[in-house]
Design an enzyme around this catalytic site. Sequence first.
Site, PDB file in Angstrom:
ATOM      1  N   PHE A  39       0.849  -1.203   0.000  1.00 29.00           N
ATOM      2  CA  PHE A  39       0.000   0.000   0.000  1.00 29.00           C
ATOM      3  C   PHE A  39       0.876   1.241   0.000  1.00 29.00           C
ATOM      4  CE2 PHE A  39      -2.620   3.276   2.111  1.00 29.00           C
ATOM      5  CZ  PHE A  39      -3.753   3.232   1.306  1.00 29.00           C
ATOM      6  N   THR A  40       1.876   1.272   0.865  1.00 29.21           N
ATOM      7  CA  THR A  40       2.868   2.362   0.841  1.00 29.21           C
ATOM      8  C   THR A  40       4.294   1.832   0.706  1.00 29.21           C
ATOM      9  OG1 THR A  40       2.754   2.328   3.266  1.00 29.21           O
ATOM     10  CG2 THR A  40       1.579   4.110   2.145  1.00 29.21           C
ATOM     11  N   ASP A  61      -2.444  -9.130   2.510  1.00 24.88           N
ATOM     12  CA  ASP A  61      -3.081  -8.024   3.227  1.00 24.88           C
ATOM     13  C   ASP A  61      -3.435  -8.537   4.623  1.00 24.88           C
ATOM     14  OD1 ASP A  61      -5.033  -6.179   4.220  1.00 24.88           O
ATOM     15  OD2 ASP A  61      -5.267  -5.434   2.171  1.00 24.88           O
ATOM     16  N   ILE A  66      -4.459 -15.405   8.378  1.00 20.93           N
ATOM     17  CA  ILE A  66      -3.364 -16.224   7.845  1.00 20.93           C
ATOM     18  C   ILE A  66      -2.790 -17.068   8.985  1.00 20.93           C
ATOM     19  CG2 ILE A  66      -1.555 -14.471   8.232  1.00 20.93           C
ATOM     20  CD1 ILE A  66      -0.432 -15.372   5.407  1.00 20.93           C
ATOM     21  N   THR A  95      -7.243  -1.993   8.427  1.00 22.70           N
ATOM     22  CA  THR A  95      -5.887  -2.493   8.677  1.00 22.70           C
ATOM     23  C   THR A  95      -5.599  -2.499  10.173  1.00 22.70           C
ATOM     24  OG1 THR A  95      -5.080  -1.803   6.516  1.00 22.70           O
ATOM     25  CG2 THR A  95      -3.426  -2.011   8.250  1.00 22.70           C
ATOM     26  N   LYS A 108      -1.740 -15.765  19.311  1.00 21.16           N
ATOM     27  CA  LYS A 108      -2.434 -16.602  20.317  1.00 21.16           C
ATOM     28  C   LYS A 108      -2.334 -18.081  19.925  1.00 21.16           C
ATOM     29  CE  LYS A 108      -7.171 -17.417  21.892  1.00 21.16           C
ATOM     30  NZ  LYS A 108      -8.273 -17.822  21.045  1.00 21.16           N
ATOM     31  N   TYR A 148      -6.620   6.787  11.773  1.00 22.81           N
ATOM     32  CA  TYR A 148      -5.312   6.311  12.243  1.00 22.81           C
ATOM     33  C   TYR A 148      -5.264   6.327  13.772  1.00 22.81           C
ATOM     34  CZ  TYR A 148      -0.146   6.106  12.509  1.00 22.81           C
ATOM     35  OH  TYR A 148       1.159   5.758  12.785  1.00 22.81           O
ATOM     36  N   LYS A 152      -5.417   3.035  15.907  1.00 24.69           N
ATOM     37  CA  LYS A 152      -4.273   2.592  16.714  1.00 24.69           C
ATOM     38  C   LYS A 152      -4.660   2.451  18.178  1.00 24.69           C
ATOM     39  CE  LYS A 152      -0.637   2.417  13.843  1.00 24.69           C
ATOM     40  NZ  LYS A 152       0.259   1.255  13.704  1.00 24.69           N
TER      41      LYS A 152
END
Length: 313
Positions: A39-40, A61, A66, A95, A108, A148, A152
């Site tokens: 993305f960045t 992503d 996963i 995200t 975990k 953001y 966060k």
Amino acid sequence: MNNKGKTVLVTGGAGFIGSHLCSKLLDLGHEVVCMDNYFTGCKDNVRHLLSSDRFELIRHDVTEPIRMEVDAIFHLACPASPVHYQRDPVQTVRTNILGTLNMLDLAKHRGVPMIHASTSEVYGDPQVHPQPEGYWGNVNPIGPRACYDEGKRCAETLASDYRRAFATDTRIVRIFNTYGPRIATEDGRVISNFIVQALRGEAITVYGDGGQTRCFQYVDDLIRGLLAVWAAPNFPGPVNLGNPVEYKIKEVAQRVLAETGSKSKIVHKPLPVDDPRQRQPDITLAKEKLDWSPRVSLEEGLRKTIAYFKHKS
Ligand code: NAD
Ligand code: UDP
């Protein structure tokens, strides 16, 4: 803690900080799985690592679950520049929330530590100065930075709840403004903007009157701090990692002009909405618990970063 020969997942590993962390982990003898959706970040940031058989690059992503066998997770995936995290604010929230949930689930499931890259933005526009970890912050929950900041903050909540509910070994690091080689040319943050503008002979864009303050940490100091957090036994944090020397943004512009020898003019642009007026880390906790403090001055760090951008152009 004996952190030798581990398999370490770095999410956001092809970004600015992630790429330095991957390099350092490989230098220390670990296997590194670098996960990124670009993305960045970009492959160029880790191209020099591709020849190592202990390095693996995965396009993924973090908002998608996963599973993999790893011994530790450094969770850095998230755009960090206001320009980029506001480009697709809903994706930034996803995200932060879904991405962090997925990484916590992996930590975990595997019973491994997750070092979480949080931010000084959890303090918002702080009314306590400098900011100790015990300060709860002053954040506008509906402003353009909230995707953001609140993302966060909620990620910190999730990390804390996984620790309480499932005894997951989470470690929260509140990173203050960090700079150095491999920040993207178009990243939009202040140090890279000023250096790129100065080297191109373009106007230096100071937002507002430039009286707002920030503290700038060179990336090598941060990487040393992140590894110290991983090595510390039973250390959930949160802990501030930043360089406490405070500068007005207009002083930073002058310093970049002096270091580059550029003849660029300074122009003033509107101050972005909710831009914090001041920011400075209280690093007492990191000094006491991690024996960590920054070593690189702004002068030295700027010289190294300017050399990188000169070489790149
Ligand atoms: P960066 O934008 O260079 O790197 C972020 C990386 O995350 C990029 O490679 C990007 O492609 C990747 N990414 C973004 N969304 C993703 C997703 N959904 N799935 C997978 N990968 C994704 O920024 P950075 O400065 O290297 O920041 C890294 C971390 O440190 C971020 O979590 C950021 O919030 C935190 N942080 C950085 C600073 C700083 O000053 N650099 C300050 C505070 C916190
Ligand atoms: N800033 C600026 N000119 C720029 C980019 C940023 O004056 O070209 C200012 C910005 O308004 C803020 C400070 O520099 O006050 C740091 O901005 P940055 O985006 O690097 O990080 P953050 O605001 O997230 O700390």
